[in-house]
Design a protein around this motif. Structure first.
Motif, PDB file in Angstrom:
ATOM      1  N   GLU A 173       0.854  -1.181   0.000  1.00  0.00           N
ATOM      2  CA  GLU A 173       0.000   0.000   0.000  1.00  0.00           C
ATOM      3  C   GLU A 173       0.897   1.241   0.000  1.00  0.00           C
ATOM      4  OE1 GLU A 173      -3.252   2.234   2.815  1.00  0.00           O
ATOM      5  OE2 GLU A 173      -2.896   0.115   3.095  1.00  0.00           O
ATOM      6  N   ILE A 174       0.724   2.088  -0.991  1.00  0.00           N
ATOM      7  CA  ILE A 174       1.476   3.338  -1.081  1.00  0.00           C
ATOM      8  C   ILE A 174       0.667   4.405  -0.367  1.00  0.00           C
ATOM      9  CG2 ILE A 174       2.495   5.039  -2.642  1.00  0.00           C
ATOM     10  CD1 ILE A 174       3.727   2.222  -2.905  1.00  0.00           C
ATOM     11  N   THR A 175       1.281   5.076   0.596  1.00  0.00           N
ATOM     12  CA  THR A 175       0.563   6.107   1.343  1.00  0.00           C
ATOM     13  C   THR A 175       1.304   7.422   1.262  1.00  0.00           C
ATOM     14  OG1 THR A 175       1.697   5.578   3.401  1.00  0.00           O
ATOM     15  CG2 THR A 175      -0.395   4.454   3.000  1.00  0.00           C
ATOM     16  N   CYS A 176       0.563   8.467   1.412  1.00  0.00           N
ATOM     17  CA  CYS A 176       1.116   9.815   1.470  1.00  0.00           C
ATOM     18  C   CYS A 176       1.767   9.996   2.845  1.00  0.00           C
ATOM     19  CB  CYS A 176      -0.026  10.809   1.265  1.00  0.00           C
ATOM     20  SG  CYS A 176       0.418  12.509   1.586  1.00  0.00           S
ATOM     21  N   PRO A 177       2.970  10.550   2.927  1.00  0.00           N
ATOM     22  CA  PRO A 177       3.618  10.751   4.228  1.00  0.00           C
ATOM     23  C   PRO A 177       2.778  11.605   5.182  1.00  0.00           C
ATOM     24  CG  PRO A 177       5.172  11.155   2.454  1.00  0.00           C
ATOM     25  CD  PRO A 177       3.832  10.968   1.818  1.00  0.00           C
ATOM     26  N   SER A 178       2.079  12.602   4.643  1.00  0.00           N
ATOM     27  CA  SER A 178       1.221  13.432   5.501  1.00  0.00           C
ATOM     28  C   SER A 178       0.093  12.605   6.091  1.00  0.00           C
ATOM     29  CB  SER A 178       0.644  14.602   4.708  1.00  0.00           C
ATOM     30  OG  SER A 178       1.677  15.427   4.244  1.00  0.00           O
ATOM     31  N   ASP A 179      -0.459  11.695   5.309  1.00  0.00           N
ATOM     32  CA  ASP A 179      -1.523  10.828   5.806  1.00  0.00           C
ATOM     33  C   ASP A 179      -0.997   9.905   6.907  1.00  0.00           C
ATOM     34  OD1 ASP A 179      -3.308  11.994   4.074  1.00  0.00           O
ATOM     35  OD2 ASP A 179      -3.265  10.352   2.611  1.00  0.00           O
ATOM     36  N   ALA A 180       0.232   9.447   6.765  1.00  0.00           N
ATOM     37  CA  ALA A 180       0.843   8.602   7.795  1.00  0.00           C
ATOM     38  C   ALA A 180       0.957   9.373   9.105  1.00  0.00           C
ATOM     39  CB  ALA A 180       2.210   8.110   7.337  1.00  0.00           C
ATOM     40  N   PHE A 181       1.366  10.636   9.019  1.00  0.00           N
ATOM     41  CA  PHE A 181       1.468  11.497  10.205  1.00  0.00           C
ATOM     42  C   PHE A 181       0.089  11.709  10.827  1.00  0.00           C
ATOM     43  CE2 PHE A 181       1.043  15.846  11.863  1.00  0.00           C
ATOM     44  CZ  PHE A 181       1.902  15.763  12.943  1.00  0.00           C
ATOM     45  N   LEU A 182      -0.881  12.063   9.995  1.00  0.00           N
ATOM     46  CA  LEU A 182      -2.229  12.348  10.499  1.00  0.00           C
ATOM     47  C   LEU A 182      -2.869  11.113  11.129  1.00  0.00           C
ATOM     48  CD1 LEU A 182      -3.534  14.672   7.659  1.00  0.00           C
ATOM     49  CD2 LEU A 182      -2.868  15.327   9.984  1.00  0.00           C
ATOM     50  N   LYS A 183      -2.543   9.936  10.606  1.00  0.00           N
ATOM     51  CA  LYS A 183      -3.083   8.698  11.176  1.00  0.00           C
ATOM     52  C   LYS A 183      -2.621   8.533  12.628  1.00  0.00           C
ATOM     53  CE  LYS A 183      -3.303   3.719  10.369  1.00  0.00           C
ATOM     54  NZ  LYS A 183      -2.821   3.268  11.667  1.00  0.00           N
ATOM     55  N   ILE A 184      -1.410   8.953  12.922  1.00  0.00           N
ATOM     56  CA  ILE A 184      -0.876   8.835  14.281  1.00  0.00           C
ATOM     57  C   ILE A 184      -1.554   9.811  15.235  1.00  0.00           C
ATOM     58  CG2 ILE A 184       1.201   9.124  15.724  1.00  0.00           C
ATOM     59  CD1 ILE A 184       1.261   6.611  13.985  1.00  0.00           C
ATOM     60  N   ILE A 185      -1.732  11.060  14.816  1.00  0.00           N
ATOM     61  CA  ILE A 185      -2.243  12.078  15.739  1.00  0.00           C
ATOM     62  C   ILE A 185      -3.752  12.262  15.688  1.00  0.00           C
ATOM     63  CG2 ILE A 185      -0.071  13.348  15.790  1.00  0.00           C
ATOM     64  CD1 ILE A 185      -1.611  15.465  14.018  1.00  0.00           C
ATOM     65  N   LYS A 186      -4.400  11.607  14.733  1.00  0.00           N
ATOM     66  CA  LYS A 186      -5.854  11.739  14.630  1.00  0.00           C
ATOM     67  C   LYS A 186      -6.507  10.999  15.786  1.00  0.00           C
ATOM     68  CE  LYS A 186      -9.715  10.920  11.545  1.00  0.00           C
ATOM     69  NZ  LYS A 186     -10.160  10.281  10.324  1.00  0.00           N
ATOM     70  N   GLY A 187      -7.374  11.676  16.462  1.00  0.00           N
ATOM     71  CA  GLY A 187      -8.075  11.070  17.589  1.00  0.00           C
ATOM     72  C   GLY A 187      -8.420  12.148  18.595  1.00  0.00           C
ATOM     73  N   LYS A 188      -9.381  11.869  19.423  1.00  0.00           N
ATOM     74  CA  LYS A 188      -9.873  12.823  20.398  1.00  0.00           C
ATOM     75  C   LYS A 188      -8.747  13.257  21.341  1.00  0.00           C
ATOM     76  CE  LYS A 188     -13.787  14.557  22.100  1.00  0.00           C
ATOM     77  NZ  LYS A 188     -14.678  15.390  21.376  1.00  0.00           N
ATOM     78  N   CYS A 189      -8.316  14.478  21.190  1.00  0.00           N
ATOM     79  CA  CYS A 189      -7.335  15.124  22.082  1.00  0.00           C
ATOM     80  C   CYS A 189      -5.962  14.464  22.127  1.00  0.00           C
ATOM     81  CB  CYS A 189      -7.890  15.257  23.494  1.00  0.00           C
ATOM     82  SG  CYS A 189      -9.280  16.375  23.597  1.00  0.00           S
ATOM     83  N   LYS A 190      -5.578  13.707  21.097  1.00  0.00           N
ATOM     84  CA  LYS A 190      -4.253  13.069  21.110  1.00  0.00           C
ATOM     85  C   LYS A 190      -3.142  14.102  21.193  1.00  0.00           C
ATOM     86  CE  LYS A 190      -4.595   8.542  18.995  1.00  0.00           C
ATOM     87  NZ  LYS A 190      -4.247   7.736  17.824  1.00  0.00           N
TER      88      LYS A 190
END
Length: 113
Positions: free
Chosen positions: A8-25
């Motif tokens: 799966e090829i992912t955008c680096p920005s999407d990889a970052f957002l996947k980590i910090i996305k979430g309620k108050c992370k």
């Protein structure tokens, strides 16, 4: 060698957002960095977030190697959270992103007046 079609090829920005996305992370990351690293301190600072949600976000951050959970063998038993070395590398980005967010909220508030 892996088959390129199955990677799966992912955008680096999407990889970052996947980590910090979430309620108050991002707030949790900042709290831990500033030494409010116990669950009870986070709960007091985030009264609108359920304990279950805080625990979920902590578990996800731990799974992503952003934080580490340490059990302190004392009476009473304590659990504290710390940023990992990897987590320390994300902190300046989170701090700057939150600063921009505050500026944006101020801008929105002045537009509403």
């Amino acid at each position: 060698m892996q088959d390129i079609e199955n990677i799966e090829i992912t955008c680096p920005s999407d990889a970052f957002l996947k980590i910090i996305k979430g309620k108050c992370k991002t707030t949790i990351i900042v709290l831990i960095k500033k030494g409010r690293n116990r669950f009870s301190e986070m709960k007091r600072t985030l009264p609108t977030i359920s304990e279950r949600m805080i625990a979920k976000q902590l578990n996800e951050l731990e799974s992503d190697d952003i934080i580490i959970r340490k059990v302190i063998e004392a009476m009473p038993l304590r659990v504290e959270y710390y940023l990992t070395e990897y987590g320390e590398s994300i902190y300046p980005i989170v701090r700057d992103m939150r600063r921009w967010g505050y500026k944006h909220l101020e801008k929105l508030n002045t537009l509403e007046l």
